[in-house]
Design an enzyme around this catalytic site. Structure first.
Site, PDB file in Angstrom:
ATOM      1  N   CYS A  67      50.291  21.240   7.718  1.00 54.11           N
ATOM      2  CA  CYS A  67      50.855  21.340   6.366  1.00 54.11           C
ATOM      3  C   CYS A  67      51.145  19.967   5.783  1.00 54.11           C
ATOM      4  O   CYS A  67      51.002  19.748   4.595  1.00 54.11           O
ATOM      5  CB  CYS A  67      52.103  22.203   6.373  1.00 54.11           C
ATOM      6  N   GLU A 120      58.279  27.446   4.071  1.00 62.27           N
ATOM      7  CA  GLU A 120      57.623  26.154   4.307  1.00 62.27           C
ATOM      8  C   GLU A 120      56.144  26.374   4.048  1.00 62.27           C
ATOM      9  O   GLU A 120      55.475  27.069   4.806  1.00 62.27           O
ATOM     10  CB  GLU A 120      57.893  25.681   5.728  1.00 62.27           C
ATOM     11  N   GLY A 163      53.547  29.188   6.027  1.00 62.74           N
ATOM     12  CA  GLY A 163      52.177  29.626   5.797  1.00 62.74           C
ATOM     13  C   GLY A 163      51.692  29.133   4.457  1.00 62.74           C
ATOM     14  O   GLY A 163      52.224  28.165   3.906  1.00 62.74           O
ATOM     15  N   GLY A 164      50.696  29.809   3.922  1.00 66.90           N
ATOM     16  CA  GLY A 164      50.094  29.390   2.666  1.00 66.90           C
ATOM     17  C   GLY A 164      50.961  29.751   1.460  1.00 66.90           C
ATOM     18  O   GLY A 164      51.818  30.638   1.534  1.00 66.90           O
ATOM     19  N   LYS A 202      56.923  37.434  13.917  1.00 68.21           N
ATOM     20  CA  LYS A 202      55.516  37.821  13.910  1.00 68.21           C
ATOM     21  C   LYS A 202      54.645  36.568  13.910  1.00 68.21           C
ATOM     22  O   LYS A 202      54.571  35.844  12.921  1.00 68.21           O
ATOM     23  CB  LYS A 202      55.165  38.657  12.681  1.00 68.21           C
ATOM     24  N   THR A 220      50.636  33.502   0.152  1.00 72.63           N
ATOM     25  CA  THR A 220      51.436  34.458   0.923  1.00 72.63           C
ATOM     26  C   THR A 220      52.927  34.184   0.742  1.00 72.63           C
ATOM     27  O   THR A 220      53.733  35.115   0.680  1.00 72.63           O
ATOM     28  CB  THR A 220      51.040  34.401   2.423  1.00 72.63           C
ATOM     29  N   GLY A 221      53.283  32.921   0.633  1.00 76.49           N
ATOM     30  CA  GLY A 221      54.688  32.562   0.413  1.00 76.49           C
ATOM     31  C   GLY A 221      55.263  33.247  -0.819  1.00 76.49           C
ATOM     32  O   GLY A 221      56.404  33.726  -0.811  1.00 76.49           O
ATOM     33  N   GLU A 254      48.146  36.628  13.363  1.00 74.89           N
ATOM     34  CA  GLU A 254      47.236  37.558  14.055  1.00 74.89           C
ATOM     35  C   GLU A 254      46.112  36.812  14.773  1.00 74.89           C
ATOM     36  O   GLU A 254      45.462  37.369  15.651  1.00 74.89           O
ATOM     37  CB  GLU A 254      46.651  38.581  13.074  1.00 74.89           C
ATOM     38  N   GLU A 259      45.059  22.600  -1.565  1.00 76.79           N
ATOM     39  CA  GLU A 259      45.179  22.354  -0.131  1.00 76.79           C
ATOM     40  C   GLU A 259      43.906  22.860   0.551  1.00 76.79           C
ATOM     41  O   GLU A 259      43.585  24.051   0.466  1.00 76.79           O
ATOM     42  CB  GLU A 259      46.392  23.086   0.446  1.00 76.79           C
TER      43      GLU A 259
END
Ligand code: TXE
Length: 488
Positions: free
Chosen positions: A283, A249, A227-228, A174, A231-232, A177, A384
């Protein structure tokens, strides 16, 4: 404006619910394309296709040599369309064309690198205290759910798919978006290259419900996420339920340490490239410039002078050195941190706003921004920001530089600038980070393991390490004794 479909079981499909999402050019807010907005039913379809391909399809019996050949073919197809793919990533993500071109080449190289590795997945034989022939084989994990961000749309897809396929897995990927277009073009090439149906499925949709449904799906054996950190954590929590394997990651707040004996010009340029490439949406960005107090003033003056020369604009303009941020939301996030910085004790040296020119009005631009004398404990030095915002933090001694560098919840990357190789290595050795450089910043190699310490995640991508993440390890023991063991 193009209407895209997503790629499930080798076919182009709309979302079952008929929903779509508009894809926007962040340089001018124009509509670029429309893509399906997947829901849980679509994720079910994609996972079922991947399961069939893995459990009973031709992928199960294909030789490693043929898997490798398919990956080589895919790399060729990417190269044939490299200009188109680079333009598409630039239009969709905003980054300068020169950066997108680099990403496309790197993506093709990545498929080739893993195409070569497909035939080098070896086990080993073991010496055990018995009359047994014992050995280890490595096998694919099964169906992997891969969720990627928007900062390197095509390249992140390559980093995920290439090792997974080389190892013999089937994938449901995925893309973000915000930037699904190059991944869907890649799907067309995957079909053209001749991958069997269901081996790769590309589903488009938001974090919720599409991403979440993928992380919670019982048909998925492993989750791989970039991702962030917020969300991780959700991905990892979902993986806990049925103990899916997981690699993450996540973000970073990486230190870029410049010593008094650094090559001055190279370090100035390196400090800018570290933070401003891809508008700081990287990142591994060198977002904390940790600078020897004795050269601070001169160094900062040079950094600011060069920053003034960074030309903002739409990425598609070849003169552009820095494009917009990817979305209005990302710009708002970055601007929020800039406001926090302005209210802190740090000194704003340059930037801190949107470019004034009317031509930038409809794009999500933020000026390259530098804060000086930042307290490493302050919010802008700890969080971040993921935008073109540099925090400058002076140090008095080598020990202090190391302490500041490591005083972060993250541990993704870091660099040291010094012509004294003994010092440079001594400092690098003490950095709690997975990716480090000396006298350079950012070079990333398909051959080298990519990933972080601490809250930057775990597991490694790229290199042979990245391949291992997609393999299970099985021991096989063959009894060489004729006589039964006769336990009872
Ligand atoms: O990222 P998300 P966002 C950092 C950066 C940025 C912040 C937020 O600091 O400011 O994250 O960015 C999918 N279940 N990075 O919100 O949410 C989502 O659809 C499953 C660093 O854009 O992490 C997308 O495909 N999936 C980073 C992907 O996760 C979910 C790159 C990444 O989006 C989900 C990007 C859910 N519940 C942002 N929610 C890096 N390490 O390079 C979202 N997603």
């Amino acid at each position: 404006m193009k209407d895209y479909r997503m790629f499930i079981n080798g076919e182009w499909t709309t979302a079952r619910a008929g929903t779509t999402r508009d894809i926007i050019n962040p340089a001018n807010s124009e509509l670029l394309a429309r893509v399906p907005e997947a829901g849980p039913a679509d994720i079910d379809d994609a996972v079922a296709a991947a399961r069939r391909a893995f459990d009973s399809g031709p992928w199960r019996s294909i030789t490693a040599l043929d898997r490798g050949k398919l990956l080589f073919k895919l790399a060729d197809l990417i190269r044939q369309k490299s200009d188109y793919l680079a333009e598409l990533d630039t239009l969709n993500n905003g980054k300068p064309l020169v950066e997108s071109k680099f990403d496309v080449t790197d993506a093709a190289n990545c498929f080739e690198y893993y195409g070569g590795l497909a035939t080098k997945i070896h086990g080993e034989s073991l010496t055990v205290p018995a009359n047994s022939f014992s050995f280890v084989v490595k096998e694919p994990i099964g169906v992997v759910g891969q969720i990627i961000p928007w900062n390197y749309p095509l390249l992140m897809a390559a980093w995920k798919l290439a090792p997974a396929l080389a190892a013999g897995n089937c994938c449901v990927l995925k893309p973000s978006e915000l930037t699904p277009l190059s991944a869907l073009e890649l799907a067309a090439m995957i079909k053209e290259a001749g991958f069997p149906d269901g081996v790769v499925n590309i589903v488009t949709g938001g974090g919720s419900p599409a991403g979440q449904a993928l992380t919670e799906h019982p048909g998925v054996d492993k989750l791989v996420f970039t991702g962030g950190t917020v969300t991780g954590r959700k991905v990892m929590t979902a993986a806990c339920v049925d103990l899916k394997r997981v690699s993450l990651e996540l973000g970073g707040k990486s230190p870029n340490i410049v010593f008094v004996d650094a090559d001055f010009e190279a370090a100035v340029d390196g400090a800018l490239f570290a933070i401003f490439v891809n508008s700081g949406q990287v990142c591994s960005a060198g977002s904390r410039l940790i600078i020897d107090e004795s050269i601070h003033d001169r160094f900062i003056q040079a950094v600011v002078e060069k920053t003034k020369r960074i030309k903002l604009g739409p990425g598609i303009d070849p003169e552009t050195k820095m494009g917009p941020l990817v979305s209005e939301t990302q710009r708002a996030r970055v601007e929020g941190y800039v406001e926090i910085g302005k209210k802190s004790a740090a000194k704003l040296l340059i930037g801190g706003g949107r470019p004034g020119d009317k031509k930038f009005e409809k794009g999500f631009f933020v000026e390259p921004t530098i804060f000086d004398n930042v307290d490493n404990k302050s919010e802008i030095a700890q969080k971040e920001i993921f935008g073109p915002v540099l925090c400058v933090i002076p140090f008095k001694s080598e020990d202090e530089a190391i302490a500041i560098a490591n005083d972060s919840p993250y541990g993704l990357a870091g660099a040291v600038w010094s012509t004294n190789v003994t010092r440079a290595l001594r400092v690098i050795k003490q950095l709690r980070a997975g990716i480090t450089w000396i006298n350079t910043y950012h070079p990333t190699y398909n051959e080298a393991p990519w990933g972080g310490y601490k809250q930057s995640g775990f597991g490694r991508e790229l290199g042979t390490y990245g391949l291992e993440e997609y393999l299970e390890i099985k021991q096989i023991n063959i009894n060489l004794d004729e006589a039964p063991i006769a336990w009872y």
